[in-house]
Scaffold this motif. Sequence first.
Motif, PDB file in Angstrom:
ATOM      1  N   THR A  91     -33.017 -25.306  -3.229  1.00 19.28           N
ATOM      2  CA  THR A  91     -32.305 -25.144  -4.497  1.00 19.28           C
ATOM      3  C   THR A  91     -32.613 -26.315  -5.425  1.00 19.28           C
ATOM      4  OG1 THR A  91     -30.358 -26.257  -3.576  1.00 19.28           O
ATOM      5  CG2 THR A  91     -30.430 -23.854  -3.421  1.00 19.28           C
ATOM      6  N   THR A  92     -32.630 -26.051  -6.719  1.00 21.45           N
ATOM      7  CA  THR A  92     -32.900 -27.113  -7.685  1.00 21.45           C
ATOM      8  C   THR A  92     -31.628 -27.712  -8.261  1.00 21.45           C
ATOM      9  OG1 THR A  92     -33.030 -25.596  -9.571  1.00 21.45           O
ATOM     10  CG2 THR A  92     -35.061 -25.985  -8.341  1.00 21.45           C
ATOM     11  N   LYS A  93     -30.508 -27.007  -8.105  1.00 20.01           N
ATOM     12  CA  LYS A  93     -29.260 -27.487  -8.697  1.00 20.01           C
ATOM     13  C   LYS A  93     -28.357 -28.092  -7.616  1.00 20.01           C
ATOM     14  CE  LYS A  93     -29.550 -24.191 -12.491  1.00 20.01           C
ATOM     15  NZ  LYS A  93     -28.922 -23.075 -13.239  1.00 20.01           N
ATOM     16  N   PRO A  94     -27.676 -29.176  -7.932  1.00 17.79           N
ATOM     17  CA  PRO A  94     -26.841 -29.859  -6.939  1.00 17.79           C
ATOM     18  C   PRO A  94     -25.742 -28.962  -6.372  1.00 17.79           C
ATOM     19  CG  PRO A  94     -27.216 -31.261  -8.837  1.00 17.79           C
ATOM     20  CD  PRO A  94     -27.719 -29.903  -9.207  1.00 17.79           C
ATOM     21  N   LEU A  95     -25.479 -29.157  -5.093  1.00 19.46           N
ATOM     22  CA  LEU A  95     -24.483 -28.364  -4.386  1.00 19.46           C
ATOM     23  C   LEU A  95     -23.554 -29.298  -3.615  1.00 19.46           C
ATOM     24  CD1 LEU A  95     -23.862 -25.327  -3.947  1.00 19.46           C
ATOM     25  CD2 LEU A  95     -25.305 -25.425  -1.903  1.00 19.46           C
ATOM     26  N   VAL A  96     -22.244 -29.100  -3.797  1.00 22.16           N
ATOM     27  CA  VAL A  96     -21.226 -29.939  -3.154  1.00 22.16           C
ATOM     28  C   VAL A  96     -20.441 -29.076  -2.170  1.00 22.16           C
ATOM     29  CG1 VAL A  96     -19.277 -31.498  -3.516  1.00 22.16           C
ATOM     30  CG2 VAL A  96     -21.015 -31.238  -5.316  1.00 22.16           C
ATOM     31  N   ALA A  97     -20.305 -29.545  -0.937  1.00 17.86           N
ATOM     32  CA  ALA A  97     -19.470 -28.856   0.056  1.00 17.86           C
ATOM     33  C   ALA A  97     -18.050 -29.396  -0.034  1.00 17.86           C
ATOM     34  CB  ALA A  97     -20.021 -29.056   1.455  1.00 17.86           C
ATOM     35  N   ALA A  98     -17.068 -28.497  -0.068  1.00 18.89           N
ATOM     36  CA  ALA A  98     -15.656 -28.874  -0.052  1.00 18.89           C
ATOM     37  C   ALA A  98     -15.072 -28.377   1.259  1.00 18.89           C
ATOM     38  CB  ALA A  98     -14.924 -28.258  -1.244  1.00 18.89           C
ATOM     39  N   VAL A  99     -14.838 -29.287   2.190  1.00 18.81           N
ATOM     40  CA  VAL A  99     -14.499 -28.912   3.568  1.00 18.81           C
ATOM     41  C   VAL A  99     -13.027 -29.133   3.864  1.00 18.81           C
ATOM     42  CG1 VAL A  99     -14.994 -29.311   6.001  1.00 18.81           C
ATOM     43  CG2 VAL A  99     -16.846 -29.446   4.320  1.00 18.81           C
ATOM     44  N   GLU A 100     -12.355 -28.051   4.158  1.00 16.58           N
ATOM     45  CA  GLU A 100     -10.999 -28.053   4.708  1.00 16.58           C
ATOM     46  C   GLU A 100     -11.064 -27.418   6.094  1.00 16.58           C
ATOM     47  OE1 GLU A 100      -8.211 -29.187   3.283  1.00 16.58           O
ATOM     48  OE2 GLU A 100      -8.732 -29.368   1.161  1.00 16.58           O
ATOM     49  N   GLY A 101     -10.229 -27.861   6.993  1.00 15.86           N
ATOM     50  CA  GLY A 101     -10.172 -27.228   8.310  1.00 15.86           C
ATOM     51  C   GLY A 101     -11.478 -27.386   9.078  1.00 15.86           C
ATOM     52  N   TRP A 102     -11.888 -26.322   9.751  1.00 13.40           N
ATOM     53  CA  TRP A 102     -13.021 -26.387  10.663  1.00 13.40           C
ATOM     54  C   TRP A 102     -14.353 -26.194   9.948  1.00 13.40           C
ATOM     55  CZ3 TRP A 102     -12.251 -27.944  15.561  1.00 13.40           C
ATOM     56  CH2 TRP A 102     -10.937 -27.858  16.074  1.00 13.40           C
ATOM     57  N   ALA A 103     -15.297 -27.092  10.246  1.00 15.29           N
ATOM     58  CA  ALA A 103     -16.706 -26.933   9.873  1.00 15.29           C
ATOM     59  C   ALA A 103     -17.482 -27.115  11.167  1.00 15.29           C
ATOM     60  CB  ALA A 103     -17.122 -27.964   8.831  1.00 15.29           C
ATOM     61  N   MET A 104     -17.575 -26.040  11.912  1.00 10.27           N
ATOM     62  CA  MET A 104     -18.117 -26.108  13.269  1.00 10.27           C
ATOM     63  C   MET A 104     -19.476 -25.414  13.337  1.00 10.27           C
ATOM     64  SD  MET A 104     -15.928 -27.841  14.971  1.00 10.27           S
ATOM     65  CE  MET A 104     -16.291 -27.534  16.692  1.00 10.27           C
ATOM     66  N   GLY A 105     -20.371 -25.982  14.135  1.00 10.69           N
ATOM     67  CA  GLY A 105     -21.674 -25.365  14.337  1.00 10.69           C
ATOM     68  C   GLY A 105     -22.374 -25.119  13.011  1.00 10.69           C
ATOM     69  N   GLY A 106     -22.673 -23.849  12.764  1.00  7.58           N
ATOM     70  CA  GLY A 106     -23.335 -23.494  11.520  1.00  7.58           C
ATOM     71  C   GLY A 106     -22.530 -23.858  10.288  1.00  7.58           C
ATOM     72  N   GLY A 107     -21.205 -23.934  10.425  1.00  5.96           N
ATOM     73  CA  GLY A 107     -20.388 -24.363   9.300  1.00  5.96           C
ATOM     74  C   GLY A 107     -20.687 -25.805   8.923  1.00  5.96           C
ATOM     75  N   PHE A 108     -20.802 -26.666   9.926  1.00  2.95           N
ATOM     76  CA  PHE A 108     -21.187 -28.057   9.708  1.00  2.95           C
ATOM     77  C   PHE A 108     -22.590 -28.107   9.096  1.00  2.95           C
ATOM     78  CE2 PHE A 108     -21.456 -32.414  12.135  1.00  2.95           C
ATOM     79  CZ  PHE A 108     -21.606 -33.071  10.915  1.00  2.95           C
TER      80      PHE A 108
END
Length: 255
Positions: A91-108
Amino acid sequence: MSTPEVRTEAIGSTLLITIDRPNARNAIDAATAAGIAEALDRLETDPALRAGVLTGADGTFSAGMDLKAALRGESPSIEGRGFGGLTEAETTKPLVAAVEGWAMGGGFELALGCDLIVAAEDAKFGLPEVKRGLIAAGGGVIRLPKRIPHHLAMEFLLTGEPVSGARAGELGLVNRVVESGEATAVALQLAELITANAPLALAAVKKIVRAAEGISEPEAFSLQRKEMSQLMQSKDVREGMTAFAERRDPKWEGK
């Protein structure tokens, strides 16, 4: 356009992308991967959008791969784009992850595929694939050792045990650690800071950082010179300099 699995909403010049499968802890099946890819396409092609925020519905980022769907033969990956339609996408445009709760495996790994991460202090990050006879093949094994010291990354990858958002902050894995429920709001604030800057310059930063990972320093400087040459010919560079001289905010055109 939103899908049942993935909602999108333009907030100013930021596209908020929400994985919306709360009954499955926002796990990624084929339809969800396609929805994320479609959202990223919208972000890339709409000139009014300059950054994206990726989050999950109902207080969970993503539990990773939908194992039930995988057992049915569904793939959570898209060719050329990787897991969730994101982890290998350029991707050329910046992307921010907003993490609440579980970010497991592929989520991480989805979070690792973003440029910045905002995490609630009680969020949980983990790569438990080894507990299922797998490895973190959506970028975890490749990216995590580049983000934190080797031995700490290996603890994630070999034990499969999660850490809190607060601990992730201590490790330097995330940009901001916030109170529970505040991750999306803070991520949108970060995105707003980003979108105030020149679109072509933001894209050039991403391109050079990505390319420099696999080439020598002289090669990286050579690539950077080419990018700088193109930027110096852009209308945005002249606008940025003129706006500074005139003590006003620049009006970017992305040209």
